[in-house]
Design a protein around this motif. Sequence first.
Motif, PDB file in Angstrom:
ATOM      1  N   GLY A  66       0.821  -1.212   0.000  1.00  0.00           N
ATOM      2  CA  GLY A  66       0.000   0.000   0.000  1.00  0.00           C
ATOM      3  C   GLY A  66       0.853   1.259   0.000  1.00  0.00           C
ATOM      4  N   SER A  67       0.221   2.350  -0.365  1.00  0.00           N
ATOM      5  CA  SER A  67       0.912   3.638  -0.445  1.00  0.00           C
ATOM      6  C   SER A  67       1.454   4.048   0.929  1.00  0.00           C
ATOM      7  N   CYS A  68       2.760   4.238   1.000  1.00  0.00           N
ATOM      8  CA  CYS A  68       3.393   4.687   2.255  1.00  0.00           C
ATOM      9  C   CYS A  68       4.844   5.041   1.939  1.00  0.00           C
ATOM     10  N   LEU A 108       2.532   3.620  -5.165  1.00  0.00           N
ATOM     11  CA  LEU A 108       3.532   4.598  -4.736  1.00  0.00           C
ATOM     12  C   LEU A 108       2.980   5.503  -3.645  1.00  0.00           C
ATOM     13  N   LYS A 109       3.885   6.066  -2.863  1.00  0.00           N
ATOM     14  CA  LYS A 109       3.504   7.087  -1.884  1.00  0.00           C
ATOM     15  C   LYS A 109       2.744   8.184  -2.630  1.00  0.00           C
ATOM     16  N   SER A 110       1.712   8.730  -1.998  1.00  0.00           N
ATOM     17  CA  SER A 110       0.910   9.748  -2.705  1.00  0.00           C
ATOM     18  C   SER A 110       1.687  11.029  -2.944  1.00  0.00           C
ATOM     19  N   LEU A 111       1.334  11.633  -4.046  1.00  0.00           N
ATOM     20  CA  LEU A 111       1.772  13.000  -4.287  1.00  0.00           C
ATOM     21  C   LEU A 111       0.656  13.886  -3.728  1.00  0.00           C
ATOM     22  N   PHE A 112       1.004  14.701  -2.752  1.00  0.00           N
ATOM     23  CA  PHE A 112      -0.003  15.516  -2.077  1.00  0.00           C
ATOM     24  C   PHE A 112      -0.027  16.924  -2.652  1.00  0.00           C
ATOM     25  N   GLU A 113      -1.110  17.251  -3.291  1.00  0.00           N
ATOM     26  CA  GLU A 113      -1.222  18.588  -3.867  1.00  0.00           C
ATOM     27  C   GLU A 113      -1.037  19.669  -2.798  1.00  0.00           C
ATOM     28  N   LEU A 126      -6.758   7.187  -6.334  1.00  0.00           N
ATOM     29  CA  LEU A 126      -7.162   8.528  -5.897  1.00  0.00           C
ATOM     30  C   LEU A 126      -7.391   8.479  -4.396  1.00  0.00           C
ATOM     31  N   ASN A 127      -6.562   9.179  -3.702  1.00  0.00           N
ATOM     32  CA  ASN A 127      -6.639   9.196  -2.247  1.00  0.00           C
ATOM     33  C   ASN A 127      -7.466  10.432  -1.887  1.00  0.00           C
ATOM     34  N   MET A 128      -8.762  10.206  -1.675  1.00  0.00           N
ATOM     35  CA  MET A 128      -9.672  11.355  -1.541  1.00  0.00           C
ATOM     36  C   MET A 128     -10.269  11.427  -0.159  1.00  0.00           C
ATOM     37  N   LEU A 137     -10.290   3.968  -6.272  1.00  0.00           N
ATOM     38  CA  LEU A 137     -10.726   5.063  -5.401  1.00  0.00           C
ATOM     39  C   LEU A 137     -10.516   4.662  -3.950  1.00  0.00           C
ATOM     40  N   LYS A 138      -9.651   5.408  -3.263  1.00  0.00           N
ATOM     41  CA  LYS A 138      -9.374   5.098  -1.850  1.00  0.00           C
ATOM     42  C   LYS A 138     -10.190   6.032  -0.981  1.00  0.00           C
ATOM     43  N   ILE A 139     -11.086   5.446  -0.220  1.00  0.00           N
ATOM     44  CA  ILE A 139     -11.982   6.289   0.566  1.00  0.00           C
ATOM     45  C   ILE A 139     -11.808   5.999   2.054  1.00  0.00           C
ATOM     46  N   PHE A 180       1.424   4.039  13.014  1.00  0.00           N
ATOM     47  CA  PHE A 180       1.112   2.741  12.395  1.00  0.00           C
ATOM     48  C   PHE A 180      -0.196   2.197  12.947  1.00  0.00           C
ATOM     49  N   SER A 181      -0.859   1.402  12.125  1.00  0.00           N
ATOM     50  CA  SER A 181      -2.130   0.827  12.577  1.00  0.00           C
ATOM     51  C   SER A 181      -1.870  -0.232  13.650  1.00  0.00           C
ATOM     52  N   ALA A 182      -2.929  -0.573  14.361  1.00  0.00           N
ATOM     53  CA  ALA A 182      -2.849  -1.638  15.369  1.00  0.00           C
ATOM     54  C   ALA A 182      -3.499  -2.892  14.778  1.00  0.00           C
ATOM     55  N   GLY A 224      -5.948  -2.085   6.113  1.00  0.00           N
ATOM     56  CA  GLY A 224      -6.185  -1.435   7.404  1.00  0.00           C
ATOM     57  C   GLY A 224      -6.119  -2.479   8.492  1.00  0.00           C
ATOM     58  N   GLY A 225      -4.977  -2.516   9.201  1.00  0.00           N
ATOM     59  CA  GLY A 225      -4.835  -3.450  10.315  1.00  0.00           C
ATOM     60  C   GLY A 225      -4.300  -4.819   9.922  1.00  0.00           C
ATOM     61  N   VAL A 226      -3.773  -4.951   8.705  1.00  0.00           N
ATOM     62  CA  VAL A 226      -3.206  -6.253   8.298  1.00  0.00           C
ATOM     63  C   VAL A 226      -1.814  -6.394   8.935  1.00  0.00           C
ATOM     64  N   VAL A 260      -1.108  -3.774   2.331  1.00  0.00           N
ATOM     65  CA  VAL A 260      -0.321  -3.801   3.565  1.00  0.00           C
ATOM     66  C   VAL A 260       0.570  -2.559   3.592  1.00  0.00           C
ATOM     67  N   ALA A 261       0.535  -1.822   4.686  1.00  0.00           N
ATOM     68  CA  ALA A 261       1.442  -0.664   4.807  1.00  0.00           C
ATOM     69  C   ALA A 261       2.193  -0.725   6.142  1.00  0.00           C
ATOM     70  N   SER A 262       1.483  -0.606   7.273  1.00  0.00           N
ATOM     71  CA  SER A 262       2.168  -0.553   8.581  1.00  0.00           C
ATOM     72  C   SER A 262       3.063  -1.762   8.820  1.00  0.00           C
ATOM     73  N   ALA A 263       2.606  -2.938   8.401  1.00  0.00           N
ATOM     74  CA  ALA A 263       3.406  -4.150   8.646  1.00  0.00           C
ATOM     75  C   ALA A 263       4.747  -4.108   7.914  1.00  0.00           C
ATOM     76  N   LEU A 264       4.842  -3.279   6.877  1.00  0.00           N
ATOM     77  CA  LEU A 264       6.124  -3.143   6.174  1.00  0.00           C
ATOM     78  C   LEU A 264       7.132  -2.399   7.056  1.00  0.00           C
ATOM     79  N   TYR A 265       6.617  -1.684   8.062  1.00  0.00           N
ATOM     80  CA  TYR A 265       7.482  -0.980   9.011  1.00  0.00           C
ATOM     81  C   TYR A 265       7.680  -1.816  10.275  1.00  0.00           C
ATOM     82  N   THR A 266       6.566  -2.325  10.824  1.00  0.00           N
ATOM     83  CA  THR A 266       6.651  -2.999  12.120  1.00  0.00           C
ATOM     84  C   THR A 266       7.231  -4.409  11.980  1.00  0.00           C
TER      85      THR A 266
HETATM   86  C1  LIG Z   1       3.978   5.893   7.243  1.00  0.00           C
HETATM   87  C2  LIG Z   1       2.739   5.816   6.405  1.00  0.00           C
HETATM   88  C3  LIG Z   1       2.596   6.659   5.297  1.00  0.00           C
HETATM   89  C4  LIG Z   1       1.432   6.602   4.526  1.00  0.00           C
HETATM   90  N1  LIG Z   1       1.311   7.416   3.424  1.00  0.00           N
HETATM   91  C5  LIG Z   1       0.205   7.292   2.633  1.00  0.00           C
HETATM   92  C6  LIG Z   1       0.092   8.042   1.430  1.00  0.00           C
HETATM   93  O1  LIG Z   1       0.973   8.804   1.032  1.00  0.00           O
HETATM   94  N2  LIG Z   1      -1.034   7.888   0.688  1.00  0.00           N
HETATM   95  C7  LIG Z   1      -2.043   7.036   1.050  1.00  0.00           C
HETATM   96  O2  LIG Z   1      -3.045   6.924   0.325  1.00  0.00           O
HETATM   97  N3  LIG Z   1      -1.957   6.315   2.189  1.00  0.00           N
HETATM   98  C8  LIG Z   1      -0.866   6.424   2.972  1.00  0.00           C
HETATM   99  N4  LIG Z   1      -0.774   5.670   4.117  1.00  0.00           N
HETATM  100  C9  LIG Z   1      -1.921   4.826   4.502  1.00  0.00           C
HETATM  101  C10 LIG Z   1      -1.720   3.380   4.047  1.00  0.00           C
HETATM  102  O3  LIG Z   1      -1.639   3.282   2.640  1.00  0.00           O
HETATM  103  C11 LIG Z   1      -2.891   2.503   4.537  1.00  0.00           C
HETATM  104  O4  LIG Z   1      -4.087   2.930   3.905  1.00  0.00           O
HETATM  105  C12 LIG Z   1      -3.120   2.584   6.032  1.00  0.00           C
HETATM  106  O5  LIG Z   1      -1.906   2.732   6.747  1.00  0.00           O
HETATM  107  C13 LIG Z   1      -3.843   1.338   6.549  1.00  0.00           C
HETATM  108  O6  LIG Z   1      -3.122   0.163   6.252  1.00  0.00           O
HETATM  109  P1  LIG Z   1      -2.138  -0.533   7.326  1.00  0.00           P
HETATM  110  O7  LIG Z   1      -2.963  -0.917   8.493  1.00  0.00           O
HETATM  111  O8  LIG Z   1      -1.563  -1.719   6.584  1.00  0.00           O
HETATM  112  O9  LIG Z   1      -1.104   0.459   7.670  1.00  0.00           O
HETATM  113  C14 LIG Z   1       0.383   5.702   4.885  1.00  0.00           C
HETATM  114  C15 LIG Z   1       0.565   4.851   5.989  1.00  0.00           C
HETATM  115  C16 LIG Z   1       1.714   4.900   6.732  1.00  0.00           C
HETATM  116  C17 LIG Z   1       1.856   3.957   7.904  1.00  0.00           C
END
Ligand SMILES: Cc1cc2nc3c(=O)[nH]c(=O)nc-3n(C[C@H](O)[C@H](O)[C@H](O)COP(=O)(O)O)c2cc1C
Length: 327
Positions: free
Chosen positions: A19-21, A43-48, A131-133, A168-170, A216-218, A244-246, A265-271
Amino acid sequence: MDIQTQYMGRTIKSPIIAGSCGKTNSVENIKKLEQAGAGAVILKSLFEEQISKEASNNAWALHNAGEMVDAYTYIAEHTKNNQLEAYLNLIKEAKKAVSIPVIASVNCVSSTEWMQFATAMEKAGADGLELNMFIMPSNVNVSAEEVEQIYENIIQTIRRAVQLPISLKISSYSASLAKVCQRLSWMGISTLSIFNRFMEHDIDIDEQVIRPVNIFSAPSEIYNTIRWTAILSKLVNCPITAGGGVHKEDDIIKLLLAGANTVQVASALYTDDFSFITKANEKLQQWMEEKHYHHINDFRGKLAIEKNSTVSPFYRVQYMKYYSGIE
Ligand SMILES: Cc1cc2nc3c(=O)[nH]c(=O)nc-3n(C[C@H](O)[C@H](O)[C@H](O)COP(=O)(O)O)c2cc1C
């Protein structure tokens, strides 16, 4: 065991998506994510908002140094273009380096910028666009219908501007979440990405200031994701990518059973680290073998709520003794 699935109009080799992070912000990491077994990378979002702010800061510095107003506009545009250029380069380099789909992600606050960004990302070779809206529902002068209309307008504008598959990411903030998701899923999007997670803030009572917490998520956040995946997956008009929470390998299987096509998966890539993806792919294959499933579609959505059903444990939210066993 075949763990291929469909995502953004393509067959991908694993349902697990990075996931984007911050971990998806460099070619080096993207290569490692592919090696670990990710089916795609967002990819990490580009934030306008962020690039506009930096552009504005740079331009103000020049303005305060006595330069002319024309130069202000020029520098603001220049900074913005530089940031966009760096992002486009990341797309191009990532595309050269890996064979899995590379999905660009944008977070914009105005409809004009969305169009400019989306078109440029398509030209740079992105395989799709997430689209991260999110508009914070805190303005008492804006009704739910007006907020939803803004979302619809943005999707329509981008849909017309690019051929790319759109995810569409909501967020889960909506009084009528299922209805909103269903309506948005009818607008030509390829995937509904549930859910965006937001920064949380705490109050420091010694300093009496607000501080960010829980970056990070729990692991407990998975239950909300499971519930909504099960509610939405047969209701919406497009595949669901759930996240979310994986944090555990089993979570991927649970979300597939609830009806997701892919899992983010995003947080688990860190934790944990990128090997989480490898372990989760192995677990999925092993579990499928035990249960005699050959393809993901043999079990995907088995525990999702049927379209017109009004009965499911996932609809239960109150702690009635009869259901929870708690007095
Ligand atoms: C450090 C970090 C940076 C993130 N940056 C973005 C981002 O740039 N754009 C986005 O749509 N989501 C971003 N997210 C949210 C993740 O893509 C994901 O939706 C969210 O963390 C829930 O998933 P997780 O429980 O696996 O972390 C970020 C999450 C983390 C932890």
